[in-house]
Design a protein around this motif. Structure first.
Motif, PDB file in Angstrom:
ATOM      1  N   GLU A 183       0.839  -1.199   0.000  1.00 12.11           N
ATOM      2  CA  GLU A 183       0.000   0.000   0.000  1.00 12.11           C
ATOM      3  C   GLU A 183       0.882   1.260   0.000  1.00 12.11           C
ATOM      4  O   GLU A 183       0.644   2.200  -0.743  1.00 12.11           O
ATOM      5  N   ALA A 184       1.896   1.227   0.888  1.00  7.86           N
ATOM      6  CA  ALA A 184       2.804   2.376   0.963  1.00  7.86           C
ATOM      7  C   ALA A 184       3.573   2.523  -0.351  1.00  7.86           C
ATOM      8  O   ALA A 184       3.773   3.629  -0.855  1.00  7.86           O
ATOM      9  N   PHE A 244       2.582   1.657  -3.357  1.00  9.53           N
ATOM     10  CA  PHE A 244       1.701   2.222  -4.383  1.00  9.53           C
ATOM     11  C   PHE A 244       1.492   3.723  -4.159  1.00  9.53           C
ATOM     12  O   PHE A 244       1.493   4.517  -5.101  1.00  9.53           O
ATOM     13  N   TYR A 245       1.367   4.084  -2.903  1.00  4.96           N
ATOM     14  CA  TYR A 245       1.159   5.511  -2.565  1.00  4.96           C
ATOM     15  C   TYR A 245       2.331   6.347  -3.083  1.00  4.96           C
ATOM     16  O   TYR A 245       2.147   7.394  -3.700  1.00  4.96           O
TER      17      TYR A 245
END
Lengths: 253, 427
Positions: B379-380, B382-383
């Motif tokens: 998630e991080a 992709f962010y």
């Protein structure tokens, strides 16, 4: 700016987007509304390049380039910005370092030199004012320990820093009180120009009182089932989605 | 006579070392004899030994050190210069032997630096009291074949104003085994920062068996940074046997940046009340490397505190291990003991083993342990990518963030730079 043609996307065996068509031109604000589970967030994720989804059909052209061929970072470098519905906390990475890296990688992609530290800091100062973001937050870890409102303001702050051509705001209003909503919306409005465009994805009409759309689209079961002007949002707010749901459910069966 | 394979490996090593080592004056004969007996009896540990389950020393010796040539290189100032730290007094131990010639001479009030052979009888009292041959075969091996290592003492009531940097360097041109020893005594109310760096700058494989006894006196403070960058030809076991006293403070931060096999045994006895021990570690491993941190915190008396934070990043086919044992003895009421181990696996072929072991015999204590092992946060990732940061930079940013709190513990700027540089290179 961006042209989406017959876009189909699925996650696993489940098809979520089932033929989206949409064209957004420079200077325009489009709102995409729809009930829960209609595919709103999937659309923003697919456009931003999240790899969990398979695009099974269709094409997306962004400023003349085939968007779907590009990795997420190149989409951002081409000027696409997604304001996350749930901004991610990244302990240990300072907001400043994160933004400097992002800004300079985008500049490098366009063959530009790194921004001098002094200019960068001046830009941070200027843009954090735009969303009334406490300058202390800039030196903290990305989103770590931020309140819901601070996270959303931080998204718009990043948008201001990176100056995208197309911004997609994914449920930016969710979890915001009315004051925070106004601050965020004011920030977005100040960033609007004839050269950029905005797609506002929202469940409620409320945000659209502040960010006034030129076009409103209703998304249901992975398709845009109705489009209109800003009055369509008010109509949806008054009537709810039930009538549209019933109409299209009967068409499908 | 039929000997099993285990004792054959140990016996071969002992035979070769006995021929090729010279006896040192400081080590009492009785210690040497009992060390050899223990080795002959127990053998060098293999993976059947509970404490060496993921660190088969016997197999390393069998495969890599069948012959021990002890072909040592002489080193010059030019060899040592790049290893030095500007802000510190640099002391040098080459192939287990303290080198006065290569060490910087500086007269600092309250500081004694010497070779172990120069120990006076009164200074000798504590020698071998913490590193006991009958507790571990590697301590026994070191005791039996130790070189003339380093003695370092800070006399009571002295604060040493600059860090001391001990460069332990091995260098050979054919298989060498080194048994480096150090004896560090920080007396009451004294304070010092000690950096211990480990290097192999020869062209040969090295089995480096290091033992350090460290004593921290009443109300004294010893802050240690262990910097391990021994390279692909090095197989090392590093044992720290530490005893700390009333109101004292002991910290060790271990940074493991290379070494084909690195085993760290860090054993701290909190021998009196109101003292604290902080053990931290960071490793990054790649290829077929194995990094194994074993800690033992022994709370013997009340009102003491211990903290442990170990982080690792395992790439390729490497293996990282953390085994943290905490004893809280029955007199150690009001103990606070915390332990945390966090790891990131960078490939499907990498392995992390973590095992907390708490043995608590007192009833009024606060102890906690936590361990986590996972892949990099997608998630991080992709962010960061969604903001225009490329895959590789995004990974680096996240891994640096993971390591930063440990790297920040280094207060000597050029050491911090060295660690950061090598860490970034290894990413």
């Amino acid at each position: 700016m961006i042209t989406i043609k017959n876009l189909h996307a699925s996650i696993g065996d489940k098809e979520i987007l089932r033929g989206i068509n949409l064209e957004v031109k420079a200077g325009e604000v489009h709102a995409i509304m729809g009930p829960n589970g209609s595919g709103k967030s999937t659309l923003s994720s697919v456009l931003a390049g999240r790899e969990d989804y398979d695009v099974t059909e269709g094409e997306v052209t962004f400023n003349g380039k085939n968007l779907l061929d590009l990795p997420a970072e190149d989409r951002a470098r081409e000027g696409l910005f997604l304001a996350f519905q749930y901004p991610v906390e990244i302990p240990g990475v300072s907001n400043i370092n994160f933004l400097r890296t992002a800004l300079n990688e985008i500049r490098a992609y366009h063959g530009q030199e790194e921004m001098p530290a002094k200019d960068f800091l001046a830009l941070v100062k200027e843009k954090s004012k735009l969303v009334e973001l406490d300058s202390k937050l800039a030196s903290r870890s990305v989103n770590e320990g931020f309140s819901g409102g601070e996270k959303k303001r931080n998204e718009i702050f990043q948008m201001a820093m990176l100056n995208p051509k197309l911004a997609i705001l994914d449920e930016t209003d969710s979890g915001l009180d009315i004051d925070a909503l106004r601050i965020v919306a004011t920030g977005v409005n100040k960033l609007k120009s004839k050269d950029n465009a905005t797609i506002v994805i929202t469940h409620y009409q409320r945000l659209l009182d502040y960010i006034v759309p030129d076009f409103v689209h209703i998304l249901y079961k992975g398709r845009i089932v109705k489009s209109g002007g800003k009055e369509l949002a008010l109509e949806m707010e008054a009537k709810g989605y039930d009538e549209i749901k019933a109409q299209f459910d009967s068409l499908e069966s | 006579m039929v000997v099993d394979n285990k004792s054959a490996v140990t016996q071969t090593l002992l035979d070769q070392l006995q021929i090729k080592s010279s006896k040192v004056a400081f080590m009492p004969d009785a210690e040497i004899i009992s060390a050899i007996r223990y080795l002959e009896d127990k053998g060098i540990p293999n993976n059947k030994h509970e404490d060496y389950k993921y660190c088969n020393i016997e197999a390393v010796l069998r495969k890599e050190f069948k012959s021990v040539e002890q072909a040592f290189n002489e080193l010059t100032n030019a060899d040592i210069a790049p290893l030095k730290i500007d802000e510190a007094i640099n002391l040098v131990v080459v192939n287990g032997v303290y080198s006065e010639e290569l060490s910087e001479k500086m007269i600092v009030k309250g500081l004694t630096v010497n070779s172990l052979n120069e120990l006076s009888s009164s200074e000798k009292v504590l020698l071998c009291s913490q590193a006991k041959s009958d507790t571990d075969a590697l301590i026994a091996l070191n005791t039996a074949f130790t070189g003339n290592g380093l003695f370092l003492q800070v006399d009571k009531n002295n604060i040493i104003p600059m860090p001391l940097h001990v460069i332990y360097v091995n260098s050979g041109n054919a298989n060498i085994v080194t048994n480096t020893r150090s004896f560090i005594n920080i007396q009451a109310n004294a304070e010092v920062t000690l950096i211990e760096s480990f290097y192999n700058i020869g062209s040969a494989k090295v089995f480096s068996n290091f033992v350090s006894e460290k004593f921290v006196g009443e109300n004294a403070k010893l802050t240690c940074h262990t910097f391990q960058n021994e390279g692909a030809l090095s197989y090392s076991v590093n044992t720290n046997q530490v005893r700390i006293n009333k109101y004292s403070n002991y910290t060790n931060n271990t940074f493991t940046l290379s070494g084909e096999l690195v085993r760290n045994n860090h054993n701290v006895v909190l021998a009196d009340s109101n003292c604290e021990a902080h053990l931290n570690g960071l490793f990054i491993s790649n290829g077929t490397q194995s990094v194994d941190n074993h800690t033992l915190i022994d709370h013997q008396m009340p009102h003491c505190e211990s903290n442990e934070l170990y982080k690792g990043i395992a790439k390729d086919k490497s293996v990282g291990t953390f085994n943290g044992k905490i004893f809280v003895r029955k007199d150690a009421q009001k103990t606070n003991a915390y332990q945390s181990s966090k790891n990131i696996l960078m490939s499907d072929d990498a392995t992390i083993n973590t095992k907390p072991q708490l043995e608590i015999y007192a009833d009024d204590v606060k102890c906690s342990h936590g361990t986590s092992t996972g892949k990099i946060d997608t998630e991080a990732l992709f962010y960061l990518k969604a903001r225009g940061i490329g895959e590789e930079s995004a990974r680096k940013l996240l891994l640096q963030a993971f390591a930063q709190e440990l790297i920040d513990k280094i207060e000597t700027p050029s050491l911090q730079e060295r660690v950061l540089h090598l860490f970034e290179k290894a990413l």
